[in-house]
Design a protein around this motif. Structure first.
Motif, PDB file in Angstrom:
ATOM      1  N   VAL A 165      81.122  38.373  26.202  1.00  0.00           N
ATOM      2  CA  VAL A 165      81.336  39.792  26.483  1.00  0.00           C
ATOM      3  C   VAL A 165      82.826  40.073  26.360  1.00  0.00           C
ATOM      4  CG1 VAL A 165      81.457  39.366  28.985  1.00  0.00           C
ATOM      5  CG2 VAL A 165      80.970  41.670  28.126  1.00  0.00           C
ATOM      6  N   ALA A 166      83.161  41.131  25.650  1.00  0.00           N
ATOM      7  CA  ALA A 166      84.552  41.537  25.469  1.00  0.00           C
ATOM      8  C   ALA A 166      84.632  43.032  25.727  1.00  0.00           C
ATOM      9  CB  ALA A 166      85.029  41.199  24.051  1.00  0.00           C
ATOM     10  N   PRO A 167      84.820  43.429  26.985  1.00  0.00           N
ATOM     11  CA  PRO A 167      84.811  44.858  27.318  1.00  0.00           C
ATOM     12  C   PRO A 167      85.910  45.623  26.582  1.00  0.00           C
ATOM     13  CG  PRO A 167      84.703  43.490  29.295  1.00  0.00           C
ATOM     14  CD  PRO A 167      85.044  42.581  28.163  1.00  0.00           C
ATOM     15  N   ALA A 168      85.532  46.720  25.987  1.00  0.00           N
ATOM     16  CA  ALA A 168      86.486  47.595  25.309  1.00  0.00           C
ATOM     17  C   ALA A 168      85.823  48.944  25.062  1.00  0.00           C
ATOM     18  CB  ALA A 168      86.946  46.990  23.985  1.00  0.00           C
ATOM     19  N   GLY A 169      86.455  50.004  25.536  1.00  0.00           N
ATOM     20  CA  GLY A 169      85.938  51.340  25.297  1.00  0.00           C
ATOM     21  C   GLY A 169      86.118  51.737  23.842  1.00  0.00           C
ATOM     22  N   ILE A 170      85.360  52.701  23.400  1.00  0.00           N
ATOM     23  CA  ILE A 170      85.372  53.097  21.996  1.00  0.00           C
ATOM     24  C   ILE A 170      86.747  53.597  21.561  1.00  0.00           C
ATOM     25  CG2 ILE A 170      84.631  55.471  22.443  1.00  0.00           C
ATOM     26  CD1 ILE A 170      83.397  53.263  19.535  1.00  0.00           C
ATOM     27  N   GLY A 171      87.559  54.088  22.501  1.00  0.00           N
ATOM     28  CA  GLY A 171      88.888  54.571  22.151  1.00  0.00           C
ATOM     29  C   GLY A 171      90.008  53.587  22.396  1.00  0.00           C
ATOM     30  N   TRP A 207      89.318  47.735  20.518  1.00  0.00           N
ATOM     31  CA  TRP A 207      87.882  47.912  20.276  1.00  0.00           C
ATOM     32  C   TRP A 207      87.398  47.174  19.037  1.00  0.00           C
ATOM     33  CZ3 TRP A 207      85.192  49.927  16.153  1.00  0.00           C
ATOM     34  CH2 TRP A 207      83.820  50.073  16.346  1.00  0.00           C
ATOM     35  N   GLN A 208      88.117  47.280  17.917  1.00  0.00           N
ATOM     36  CA  GLN A 208      87.636  46.696  16.663  1.00  0.00           C
ATOM     37  C   GLN A 208      87.477  45.186  16.766  1.00  0.00           C
ATOM     38  OE1 GLN A 208      86.975  48.610  13.513  1.00  0.00           O
ATOM     39  NE2 GLN A 208      85.727  46.753  13.461  1.00  0.00           N
ATOM     40  N   ALA A 209      88.474  44.524  17.353  1.00  0.00           N
ATOM     41  CA  ALA A 209      88.394  43.071  17.497  1.00  0.00           C
ATOM     42  C   ALA A 209      87.248  42.673  18.423  1.00  0.00           C
ATOM     43  CB  ALA A 209      89.718  42.516  18.020  1.00  0.00           C
ATOM     44  N   ALA A 210      87.088  43.428  19.519  1.00  0.00           N
ATOM     45  CA  ALA A 210      85.995  43.138  20.452  1.00  0.00           C
ATOM     46  C   ALA A 210      84.641  43.339  19.788  1.00  0.00           C
ATOM     47  CB  ALA A 210      86.120  44.027  21.688  1.00  0.00           C
ATOM     48  N   ASP A 257      83.879  43.247  16.492  1.00  0.00           N
ATOM     49  CA  ASP A 257      83.619  42.265  15.437  1.00  0.00           C
ATOM     50  C   ASP A 257      83.227  40.909  16.005  1.00  0.00           C
ATOM     51  OD1 ASP A 257      84.237  44.214  13.591  1.00  0.00           O
ATOM     52  OD2 ASP A 257      86.240  43.439  13.140  1.00  0.00           O
ATOM     53  N   ARG A 258      83.974  40.438  16.992  1.00  0.00           N
ATOM     54  CA  ARG A 258      83.697  39.111  17.543  1.00  0.00           C
ATOM     55  C   ARG A 258      82.387  39.099  18.334  1.00  0.00           C
ATOM     56  NH1 ARG A 258      83.678  33.892  16.677  1.00  0.00           N
ATOM     57  NH2 ARG A 258      83.971  32.647  18.557  1.00  0.00           N
ATOM     58  N   THR A 259      82.140  40.146  19.105  1.00  0.00           N
ATOM     59  CA  THR A 259      80.914  40.194  19.908  1.00  0.00           C
ATOM     60  C   THR A 259      79.668  40.204  19.033  1.00  0.00           C
ATOM     61  OG1 THR A 259      82.066  41.376  21.681  1.00  0.00           O
ATOM     62  CG2 THR A 259      79.667  41.479  21.679  1.00  0.00           C
ATOM     63  N   LEU A 260      79.652  41.045  18.019  1.00  0.00           N
ATOM     64  CA  LEU A 260      78.490  41.089  17.123  1.00  0.00           C
ATOM     65  C   LEU A 260      78.343  39.793  16.341  1.00  0.00           C
ATOM     66  CD1 LEU A 260      76.520  43.566  16.705  1.00  0.00           C
ATOM     67  CD2 LEU A 260      78.618  44.080  17.963  1.00  0.00           C
ATOM     68  N   ALA A 261      79.469  39.186  15.958  1.00  0.00           N
ATOM     69  CA  ALA A 261      79.427  37.937  15.188  1.00  0.00           C
ATOM     70  C   ALA A 261      78.781  36.815  15.991  1.00  0.00           C
ATOM     71  CB  ALA A 261      80.829  37.539  14.747  1.00  0.00           C
ATOM     72  N   VAL A 262      79.146  36.714  17.264  1.00  0.00           N
ATOM     73  CA  VAL A 262      78.611  35.629  18.099  1.00  0.00           C
ATOM     74  C   VAL A 262      77.216  35.964  18.616  1.00  0.00           C
ATOM     75  CG1 VAL A 262      78.910  34.355  20.260  1.00  0.00           C
ATOM     76  CG2 VAL A 262      80.877  34.767  18.767  1.00  0.00           C
ATOM     77  N   ASN A 263      77.065  37.145  19.205  1.00  0.00           N
ATOM     78  CA  ASN A 263      75.841  37.470  19.932  1.00  0.00           C
ATOM     79  C   ASN A 263      74.639  37.771  19.048  1.00  0.00           C
ATOM     80  OD1 ASN A 263      77.626  37.281  22.046  1.00  0.00           O
ATOM     81  ND2 ASN A 263      77.223  39.302  22.881  1.00  0.00           N
ATOM     82  N   VAL A 264      74.896  38.264  17.833  1.00  0.00           N
ATOM     83  CA  VAL A 264      73.777  38.627  16.951  1.00  0.00           C
ATOM     84  C   VAL A 264      73.756  37.757  15.696  1.00  0.00           C
ATOM     85  CG1 VAL A 264      72.603  40.476  15.722  1.00  0.00           C
ATOM     86  CG2 VAL A 264      73.970  41.011  17.742  1.00  0.00           C
ATOM     87  N   THR A 265      74.832  37.817  14.915  1.00  0.00           N
ATOM     88  CA  THR A 265      74.861  37.031  13.676  1.00  0.00           C
ATOM     89  C   THR A 265      74.712  35.553  13.981  1.00  0.00           C
ATOM     90  OG1 THR A 265      76.287  38.692  12.653  1.00  0.00           O
ATOM     91  CG2 THR A 265      76.172  36.547  11.584  1.00  0.00           C
ATOM     92  N   GLY A 266      75.325  35.083  15.051  1.00  0.00           N
ATOM     93  CA  GLY A 266      75.200  33.677  15.424  1.00  0.00           C
ATOM     94  C   GLY A 266      73.766  33.260  15.654  1.00  0.00           C
ATOM     95  N   GLN A 267      72.984  34.121  16.303  1.00  0.00           N
ATOM     96  CA  GLN A 267      71.567  33.798  16.522  1.00  0.00           C
ATOM     97  C   GLN A 267      70.816  33.741  15.196  1.00  0.00           C
ATOM     98  OE1 GLN A 267      69.428  35.810  19.599  1.00  0.00           O
ATOM     99  NE2 GLN A 267      70.996  35.442  21.138  1.00  0.00           N
ATOM    100  N   ALA A 268      71.077  34.711  14.322  1.00  0.00           N
ATOM    101  CA  ALA A 268      70.395  34.719  13.024  1.00  0.00           C
ATOM    102  C   ALA A 268      70.766  33.498  12.198  1.00  0.00           C
ATOM    103  CB  ALA A 268      70.741  36.000  12.270  1.00  0.00           C
TER     104      ALA A 268
END
Length: 257
Positions: A99-105, A109-112, A114-125
């Protein structure tokens, strides 16, 4: 005594991959499968050798690999190493996450995101893709993806994490439909408030206050309580259960206020 039932509730001898196994729910899951006689491959971005040592000292069979699940080449290499070490794969538990908390503004945000989706979703796939040829040869192939109650709701300031866990739920359902014809079951667990590294920074008073207000069971869970549900979905006997999104949250999601 003669058994009156035909489906097995044993994972003894099965080869199980657990990602994110160096701590928290992953560690508890690895311990539980080993206690039940499975041969456990522990994968984590942090060295899981300490947990491997705990399992081996208790008489279990385990081996560990350092792995960033967001690295496609490393995933392929490590899964090949697991198969070389244990001879196959029967069960995949996709537990690794962050988890990398970051508000949309926020500036970060961008780094959080990219890394969160890469690990939490793409990593599972990626793990499913690498393990799939070996799961296809298993007698009772099982995939269990760990999501979160954030995959069923939302918290302000955690858009990347919330989106990733919704995606895990969707990925689980899609794979259940796609792989069902091959008798590979794919299920998902959505833990609620659990005592892990992710919640370690929350004070005990705040934990107790939240639990009294939001959780019918009025407490945070221990990691093993999630692991037990992961084991249940991985049993050979769980052969007609796929596409399930199981809440392990003390009743959090069913309470209106």
């Amino acid at each position: 005594m003669v058994r009156l039932t035909s489906l097995s509730r044993s994972v003894a001898g099965s080869v199980v991959i657990v990602t994110g196994a160096a701590s928290g729910m992953g560690r508890a899951t690895a311990h539980l499968f080993a206690d039940e006689g499975a041969r456990v491959a522990l994968l984590d971005v942090n060295d899981p050798e300490a947990v491997v040592g705990e399992i081996v000292a208790a008489g279990g069979e385990a081996a560990g690999w350092v792995l960033d699940v967001a690295d496609p080449a490393a995933v392929e290499q490590v899964v090949a190493g697991v198969v070389q070490r244990f001879g196959g794969i029967d069960i995949l538990v996709n537990n690794a996450g962050l988890v990398a908390p970051a508000g949309i503004g926020d500036d970060g945000w961008q780094a959080a995101w990219d890394r969160t989706l890469a690990v939490n979703v793409t990593g599972q796939a990626l793990m499913v893709r690498a393990a799939l040829p070996h799961l296809r040869r298993a007698a009772a192939p099982r995939i269990v993806n760990i999501a979160s109650t954030e995959g069923l709701g939302a918290t302000a300031g955690a858009g990347a994490y919330t989106a990733s866990k919704h995606a895990v739920v969707g990925l689980t359902r899609s794979l259940a439909v796609e792989l069902g014809r091959e008798a590979i079951t794919v299920n998902c667990i959505c833990p609620g408030p659990i005592r892990t590294a992710m919640t370690a920074g929350i004070g005990e008073d705040d934990k107790a206050k939240f639990a009294r207000r939001r959780v019918p069971l009025r407490r945070y869970a221990e990691p093993e309580e999630v692991a037990q549900m992961t084991l249940s979905l991985s049993l050979p006997a769980a052969s007609y259960c796929t596409g399930v999104v199981l809440q392990v949250d003390g009743g959090l999601r069913v309470q209106n206020t």
